[in-house]
Motif scaffolding. Sequence first.
Motif, mmCIF file in Angstrom:
data_model
loop_
_atom_site.group_PDB
_atom_site.id
_atom_site.type_symbol
_atom_site.label_atom_id
_atom_site.label_comp_id
_atom_site.label_asym_id
_atom_site.label_seq_id
_atom_site.Cartn_x
_atom_site.Cartn_y
_atom_site.Cartn_z
ATOM 1 N N PHE A 141 0.842 -1.189 0.000
ATOM 2 C CA PHE A 141 0.000 0.000 0.000
ATOM 3 C C PHE A 141 0.882 1.245 0.000
ATOM 4 N N GLN A 142 0.433 2.255 -0.745
ATOM 5 C CA GLN A 142 0.981 3.593 -0.563
ATOM 6 C C GLN A 142 0.275 4.194 0.645
ATOM 7 N N VAL A 143 1.044 4.510 1.660
ATOM 8 C CA VAL A 143 0.449 4.898 2.932
ATOM 9 C C VAL A 143 0.869 6.309 3.308
ATOM 10 N N VAL A 144 -0.097 7.080 3.744
ATOM 11 C CA VAL A 144 0.176 8.378 4.362
ATOM 12 C C VAL A 144 -0.478 8.365 5.731
ATOM 13 N N SER A 145 0.307 8.658 6.750
ATOM 14 C CA SER A 145 -0.218 8.630 8.115
ATOM 15 C C SER A 145 -0.023 10.013 8.733
ATOM 16 N N LEU A 146 -1.087 10.549 9.266
ATOM 17 C CA LEU A 146 -1.089 11.931 9.757
ATOM 18 C C LEU A 146 -1.659 11.985 11.164
ATOM 19 N N LEU A 147 -1.080 12.846 11.973
ATOM 20 C CA LEU A 147 -1.535 13.039 13.348
ATOM 21 C C LEU A 147 -2.140 14.424 13.519
ATOM 22 N N ASP A 148 -3.212 14.473 14.302
ATOM 23 C CA ASP A 148 -3.757 15.732 14.823
ATOM 24 C C ASP A 148 -4.068 16.739 13.726
ATOM 25 N N LEU A 149 -5.125 16.483 12.989
ATOM 26 C CA LEU A 149 -5.534 17.357 11.897
ATOM 27 C C LEU A 149 -6.760 18.168 12.281
ATOM 28 N N THR A 150 -6.780 19.406 11.857
ATOM 29 C CA THR A 150 -7.968 20.240 12.000
ATOM 30 C C THR A 150 -8.976 19.869 10.912
ATOM 31 N N GLU A 151 -10.143 20.510 10.975
ATOM 32 C CA GLU A 151 -11.183 20.189 9.984
ATOM 33 C C GLU A 151 -10.701 20.462 8.562
ATOM 34 N N SER A 152 -10.150 21.653 8.318
ATOM 35 C CA SER A 152 -9.715 21.977 6.961
ATOM 36 C C SER A 152 -8.560 21.074 6.519
ATOM 37 N N GLU A 153 -7.677 20.732 7.432
ATOM 38 C CA GLU A 153 -6.563 19.852 7.084
ATOM 39 C C GLU A 153 -7.048 18.452 6.754
ATOM 40 N N MET A 154 -8.046 17.968 7.497
ATOM 41 C CA MET A 154 -8.598 16.648 7.187
ATOM 42 C C MET A 154 -9.260 16.651 5.821
ATOM 43 N N ARG A 155 -10.030 17.689 5.526
ATOM 44 C CA ARG A 155 -10.711 17.745 4.232
ATOM 45 C C ARG A 155 -9.696 17.829 3.086
ATOM 46 N N ASN A 156 -8.659 18.627 3.258
ATOM 47 C CA ASN A 156 -7.657 18.754 2.196
ATOM 48 C C ASN A 156 -6.845 17.477 2.033
ATOM 49 N N ALA A 157 -6.569 16.789 3.141
ATOM 50 C CA ALA A 157 -5.829 15.532 3.046
ATOM 51 C C ALA A 157 -6.640 14.493 2.266
ATOM 52 N N VAL A 158 -7.927 14.406 2.585
ATOM 53 C CA VAL A 158 -8.780 13.466 1.866
ATOM 54 C C VAL A 158 -8.918 13.880 0.404
ATOM 55 N N ASP A 159 -9.011 15.167 0.165
ATOM 56 C CA ASP A 159 -9.124 15.670 -1.201
ATOM 57 C C ASP A 159 -7.905 15.274 -2.036
ATOM 58 N N GLU A 160 -6.713 15.349 -1.431
ATOM 59 C CA GLU A 160 -5.501 14.927 -2.138
ATOM 60 C C GLU A 160 -5.542 13.439 -2.444
ATOM 61 N N PHE A 161 -6.064 12.650 -1.526
ATOM 62 C CA PHE A 161 -6.117 11.210 -1.740
ATOM 63 C C PHE A 161 -7.109 10.829 -2.831
ATOM 64 N N LEU A 162 -8.114 11.631 -2.999
ATOM 65 C CA LEU A 162 -9.086 11.331 -4.050
ATOM 66 C C LEU A 162 -8.420 11.281 -5.412
ATOM 67 N N LEU A 163 -7.369 12.057 -5.582
ATOM 68 C CA LEU A 163 -6.688 12.094 -6.875
ATOM 69 C C LEU A 163 -5.981 10.778 -7.175
ATOM 70 N N LEU A 164 -5.743 9.964 -6.177
ATOM 71 C CA LEU A 164 -5.045 8.699 -6.388
ATOM 72 C C LEU A 164 -5.980 7.571 -6.772
ATOM 73 N N LEU A 165 -7.266 7.810 -6.718
ATOM 74 C CA LEU A 165 -8.231 6.739 -6.946
ATOM 75 C C LEU A 165 -8.668 6.688 -8.398
ATOM 76 N N HIS A 166 -8.798 5.498 -8.897
ATOM 77 C CA HIS A 166 -9.330 5.264 -10.231
ATOM 78 C C HIS A 166 -9.850 3.844 -10.265
ATOM 79 N N LYS A 167 -10.224 3.389 -11.423
ATOM 80 C CA LYS A 167 -10.871 2.093 -11.542
ATOM 81 C C LYS A 167 -9.959 0.969 -11.054
ATOM 82 N N GLY A 168 -10.503 0.151 -10.156
ATOM 83 C CA GLY A 168 -9.793 -1.027 -9.689
ATOM 84 C C GLY A 168 -8.865 -0.814 -8.515
#
Length: 830
Positions: free
Chosen positions: A365-392
């Motif tokens: 797995f490509q793993v990113v592990s983050l500690l202690d995120l605020t609301e905006s930081e959590m949303r932006n982190a998830v938003d960045e991860f969305l770019l890694l997703l595609h079919k399969g």
Amino acid sequence: MSECPERSSRISLLKEPLLRRLCEVLDRCGNRGWRKLGEIVSRDRRFRVSDDELEVCSLKVLQPEGSPSRMLLRLMGERGCTAGQLIDHLQTLGNSEALECLKPSALQIIVQPQSVALMSGHNLRLTCYAVAKSPVQYQWFKTKDEVPNSFSPDLMISPVNVKDAGFYICRVNCGESFEFSHWAQVDVLNGNVSHGLSYHSPEGGLRLVIQPQSQQLHIGEDLQLECGAVGRPIPGYQWYRNGVPMPKVTKRKLVIPHATQDHRGRYRCEISSSNERTWTNEVDVFIAPRISVQLSGATECSEDDIYAIGVGSDDFLLNSIPDQLYATDKVALLIGNLSYRNHPQLKAPMVDVYDLTNLLRQLNFQVVSLLDLTESEMRNAVDEFLLLLHKGVYGLLYYAGHGYENYGNSFMVPVDAPNPYRSANCLCVQSILKLMQEKETGLNVFLLDMCRKRNIHDDSMPNIVLRVTANIVFGYATCQDAEAFELSSSGFTNGVFVKFLKKRLLDDEKITVVLDRVAEDMGHFNATKGKQALEIRSSLSERRALTDPILPGNSAELTHTYSRRWAKAHELPESMCLNFDCDAQIKLGFAAEFSNVLVIYTYIVKKPEDMTFCQAHVTDFPQELDVDPKEMNRETPEETGIYFLSSSLPQHCLYTRVSSLQKLKEDLVFTVCLQGTFASMDDDSVYWSKSIDIGKPLIARLDLHRAVRRNSCLQTCQMPHSPSHSPCHSPCHSPGPEHRLHLHHGSHQAVDHNRLSPQHHYLDVYETPHQGAAGGWGDYHYDNLNPAYTTTSAGGLSSPMGRVSIPIEATDDIAEIQTVFMNSMQFNQQ
């Protein structure tokens, strides 16, 4: 024989004898040596050699046979410097001896033959052209044998046949001088095995002309797969089995003698040439055992008789072999929130996230592990991860921290959530899942280590419509309307969920089977029996497992692009040596504990003989970073809060832990101070300092601190019954197809969710060193059990699996042929 390079060639390709002579000249020259050359180059914006890099070059004199000039030329070569540009700088330097090393010879080959792959029956043409003051003569060789009647610059073979494949070189003579061209490999593909694909001229770029074919074999037979492409330069090959590169299998033909059942699977080849890359079809290789069938008590027949007697055929045997499932990629996001501003602090998440990060890396797995995120930081982190997703893709999200569940929707609570918090202040897991579904991911796994009590302060009812898909697995650390626990301990320990999950995570089983076994193990844990139980929700209809291999799909190139970007955001700064005016030298090193936690360490490399005390420390960090002044520059990692990397860090250093890198807005600039005392100065301390800029390390490069876009696909979904909306976010718009989320599994979440109880309790537990009978784990003893929340903090640095460019098929062969050829030339000349 001259070794002088062409002006357009990179200096990184200089031949070793020439490079050695050039470095000897620059190393021994004083005011016209390497340092003055470095100062000239530093003014060239194309190469930008900094003062610190020049100091690194100077340190090479401390090494046996070290060369500052070689280091400087290496830096220039890495930045694209050509031989012509180096000559221009040497002319500015005025070093005629160094220029003599690069002076063009009287005989120069200006056109080198190029390797090529082409189909049999076509015309082969190799060209070698040289210039000199007098006429030149040419002679072509195939390996070490002369090619008959090949005395012109162009070697023509028309038509070319398979037997003409091999390695060619041209010798150019001018009087007593001679030069050899580069080796050129010629690969001739047999047109008879082309499987219906059209052929184009090699000049038109890379073209796939031979596809591998599925195989049905018995144990002991030879496995042979073949593919092929035409083009100039010659393509390189890399075979994959079940999505994993096969070591040293880099030729067109894959041959495995005496195949066993371990060799069955799905095969595919990656073909590359210059900046082009393509994939063959994926083919299945079935290998059936050789069996005998007993027809009566004394009569047996071999496999060759089975078909005739109607017992079965190869198809009958092979159809019993199950198909292998694959992921086109695997990505995971782990978030562990423990340092809450307005809610009880948590402890277990940091340990759980660290352990899960290491386990998921073992599963590719490509793993990113983050500690202690605020609301905006959590949303932006998830938003960045969305770019890694595609079919399969297999996407895994692990969250540990405070949380709650209302009307079947789970909410993750950021560290800056107010008290009380509502859905507008939190991230809805089902909203993330909706976005993942739109990417047609192969598997979506959510591991939520948090409480699931109802939030009495939030009456909102999210209207989230999920697609009907069979690829979703939820692993809840506790049941609905129940709490999750973390164990009270003086040291660092896992939460209850991850304590048992990490023992099963690497099992090669369907993910739901793995979680079922974790649930059984947790059921035998006396401390939480009847109080916390794992709940599994799944719509998985296939045997998807976290151990499934990776086989890139049609969007492999897009995946590679995003993976490179994400990998860039997880690079550590390079370690560096710093020289001070007192002739002391220190080493400044870096390590990553989590994706947003940097470890900086310093140690003394050398100090003046008359210095009685010498110590280096770091200071003056940006205010937005989390650096406790009381825990900086400590003599052991544990003293500064570094608990997981202590065994892998160098000893006898001063250590500093820098957290919250996601908040960094500018380059990370800090000060390195050197403190020294001298006996001649009555031991009064003297101080020196240097300002260090290491750019944006690790996750800081993604700028997670930025404000969430108003049209962010991760905005809280519209909740018409909600009494509150986040003041900084607008209702969620329809998520765009360009976003996707891949998340990381496993973290214990703290439960104090909706503040139902004013007290904050832990489950006090300690382990005995002997094995217990229940569930196979150690015995646990507990003093009391009170309602508690469990949480996990996540961190860890991932090593994205980069796609490595494939070398030319005959790279190793050319070196051997070169030796044989030159030996034969020397023999002939004696």
